[in-house]
Design an enzyme around this catalytic site. Structure first.
Site, short mmCIF file in Angstrom:
data_model
loop_
_atom_site.label_atom_id
_atom_site.label_comp_id
_atom_site.label_asym_id
_atom_site.label_seq_id
_atom_site.Cartn_x
_atom_site.Cartn_y
_atom_site.Cartn_z
N GLU A 1 35.72 14.72 -26.02
CA GLU A 1 35.33 15.50 -26.67
C GLU A 1 35.76 16.25 -26.15
O GLU A 1 34.82 17.29 -25.46
CB GLU A 1 34.50 15.41 -27.97
CG GLU A 1 33.90 14.11 -28.76
CD GLU A 1 35.28 14.44 -29.98
OE1 GLU A 1 36.18 14.55 -30.38
OE2 GLU A 1 35.03 12.87 -30.42
N LEU A 2 36.39 17.77 -26.64
CA LEU A 2 37.69 18.49 -25.20
C LEU A 2 37.68 19.47 -26.44
O LEU A 2 36.88 19.87 -27.33
CB LEU A 2 38.08 17.90 -24.52
CG LEU A 2 37.97 16.74 -23.85
CD1 LEU A 2 39.30 16.47 -23.01
CD2 LEU A 2 36.96 16.79 -23.05
N SER B 1 34.86 20.90 -22.06
CA SER B 1 35.90 21.45 -21.33
C SER B 1 37.04 20.75 -21.47
O SER B 1 36.58 19.47 -19.91
CB SER B 1 35.98 22.11 -20.39
OG SER B 1 35.75 21.98 -19.26
N CYS C 1 33.14 23.90 -31.60
CA CYS C 1 34.85 23.25 -31.48
C CYS C 1 36.23 23.67 -32.28
O CYS C 1 37.25 22.72 -32.26
CB CYS C 1 34.34 22.22 -30.10
SG CYS C 1 33.61 20.77 -31.52
N GLU D 1 41.50 27.89 -26.69
CA GLU D 1 40.51 28.27 -26.64
C GLU D 1 39.70 29.36 -26.90
O GLU D 1 38.90 29.51 -26.07
CB GLU D 1 39.18 26.27 -26.89
CG GLU D 1 38.39 26.25 -28.31
CD GLU D 1 37.58 25.20 -27.70
OE1 GLU D 1 36.84 24.86 -28.57
OE2 GLU D 1 37.60 24.79 -26.16
#
Length: 479
Positions: free
Chosen positions: A250-251, A231, A286, A380
């Protein structure tokens, strides 16, 4: 060849752990195994062992590291069904997607094996500077040391190997703190690499509470780099506390897709692709296609096809290879999505299909006419929900796509070359996919986000470049 199992390693961890927790299949709610809740000192001991193993790794010739990675790819391939069943049981991922994840893992290991042999420096013409004549100079790359990796539940094998493969290829050692809900795949990957010849202490998996064990990695002076997938909130915290450690993050993301009016003859095909992009692994990806903008000329035929194809998806047991959708990873995820759908409805959005729960999952949901202030639009989703909004032009779509806190992938379907180039240059994302879905990743391509989507790059070659130190060596041959 020894039969791979995660139990031997779990038993090793358990010897030094005083507590454990139940790992539960998210679909059946049955206990799979008890997982050690490793204390802080167990992580610290693993770091010490990994530091010693780094001495072996940095002196190991590149060809040996390459051969280990290549052999490990064969081991994973030989045990494909075991890996896929493990993924399906611990994450609830349908087998058809779990098998695909194993295939991608094999490819990632092979790419890592290739790149282990290709880490090349360059010659530097020092005589380009005044008084630089008489010197030959060149650069080399050296491994940085012990790497700490924190990984999520949604790709419990391939997102681990995207950190482990490049680390080993570069000559580092690595410690993985996997998601509490999905540690088994990371352990099996370790066993495959050890079976292929990797020194045992070059890759540790430490299980247990993420925030607590993550702090041990952050505070350790031995850890030279942290690579995290998760996150934005946790990512910001890691970056703020990492000090001089290298960091890759990597979010979050809410991938967007634009379908231009020039695609009138491809609406049916695009709709089928979009179903895969939006609902694969229940949308818990994602780069899942979350926002679709359709030119006003195509909105009706697209929605008709998209709805029809979506309603063909089959909910069921992840181990059944006909299953498309299964339970979400946990009940809080289900509750959050239902709340966001309800909020969007109250703000004027319309449900085209879905919108209700099915056991522990959610019927694949299409919303239209969603306002930008709705959470399902701006956050998201990480679930089987997609919005479809009408736009008057490509310019409106471009503005809408960029109106996001995220910037990982975006897709554009168009036959207009000028428009394709405009989107390619003006979209504020890390990767632009022309005439492809944004839910697309090849394991050797550069992969990194902008804004709240991340910091740094993955993709084997590009990850390796962030796991090494550059050194210049100059030779003065006139002295």
């Amino acid at each position: 060849m020894v039969m791979l199992t995660y139990m031997d390693y779990i038993n090793q961890l358990d010897q030094n752990s005083h507590e454990s927790y139940a790992l539960v299949n998210p679909h059946t709610k049955e206990e799979i195994v008890r997982i050690p809740e490793c204390p802080d000192d167990q992580m610290e001991k693993a770091i010490q062992k990994a530091e010693i193993a780094f001495g072996k790794m940095k002196s190991m010739p590149a060809y040996e590291r390459s051969e280990i990675l290549d052999r490990s790819a064969r081991v994973v391939s030989d045990y494909k069904n075991l890996f896929a069943e493990t993924i399906a049981k611990e994450s609830g991922k349908p087998m058809k997607y779990a098998l695909g994840e194993v295939d991608r893992t094999v490819q990632t290991l092979k790419f890592s094996a290739i790149e282990a042999r290709k880490l090349e420096g360059e010659s530097i013409p020092l005589d380009a500077a005044p008084n630089g004549a008489g010197r030959d100079a060149y650069t080399i790359f050296e491994p940085i040391g012990v790497i700490g990796a924190i990984t999520p539940f949604n790709f419990p094998l391939n997102l681990v190997v995207h950190k482990v493969g490049p680390a080993i290829a570069a000559g580092n050692s690595i410690i993985v703190k996997p998601a509490e809900k999905t540690p088994l795949s990371a352990i099996l990957l370790r066993e495959a690499l050890v079976e292929a010849g990797l020194p045992e202490d070059a890759y540790h998996v430490i299980t247990g509470d993420g925030p607590r064990l993550g702090q041990v990695l952050l505070k350790s002076n031995v850890i030279k780099k942290l690579t995290f997938t998760g996150s934005p909130e946790v990512g910001r915290e890691i970056k703020s506390q990492a000090g001089l450690k290298k960091v890759t993050l990597e979010l979050g993301n809410n991938s967007a897709l634009y379908i231009d009016k020039s695609q009138q003859d491809r609406v049916k095909d695009i709709a089928k692709q979009a179903v895969t992009g939006a609902f694969s692994y229940n949308g818990q990806v994602c780069i899942s296609t979350q926002r679709i903008y359709v030119h006003k000329n195509l909105i009706d035929p697209f929605l008709e096809e998209f709805k029809s194809e979506t309603e063909k998806l089959i909910y069921g047991d992840p181990l059944d290879q006909t299953t498309d959708l299964s339970n979400l990873i946990d009940e809080p995820s289900q509750e959050r999505l239902l709340e966001w759908i309800s909020e969007a409805e109250k703000s004027g959005a319309k449900i085209v299909t879905g919108g209700t729960q099915v056991n522990g999952g959610l019927k694949p949901t299409i919303l239209k006419d969603v306002k930008p202030e709705s959470k399902i639009y701006k956050e998201e989703a990480f679930g089987p929900v997609v919005i479809v909004n009408t736009v008057e032009s490509g310019e409106e779509a471009l503005e809408s796509i960029n109106n996001s806190q995220y910037g990982l992938n975006a897709g554009v379907f168009t036959n207009d070359m000028k428009q394709a180039l405009q989107f390619g240059h003006e979209l504020n994302v890390g990767q632009v996919l022309i005439n492809d879905l944004p839910t697309l990743r090849f394991d050797h391509m550069p992969y990194g986000g902008r804004k709240n989507s991340g910091y740094g790059y993955e993709g084997v070659k590009y990850a390796i470049q962030e796991m090494v130190n550059r050194k210049m060596i100059s030779l003065n041959y006139t002295f």
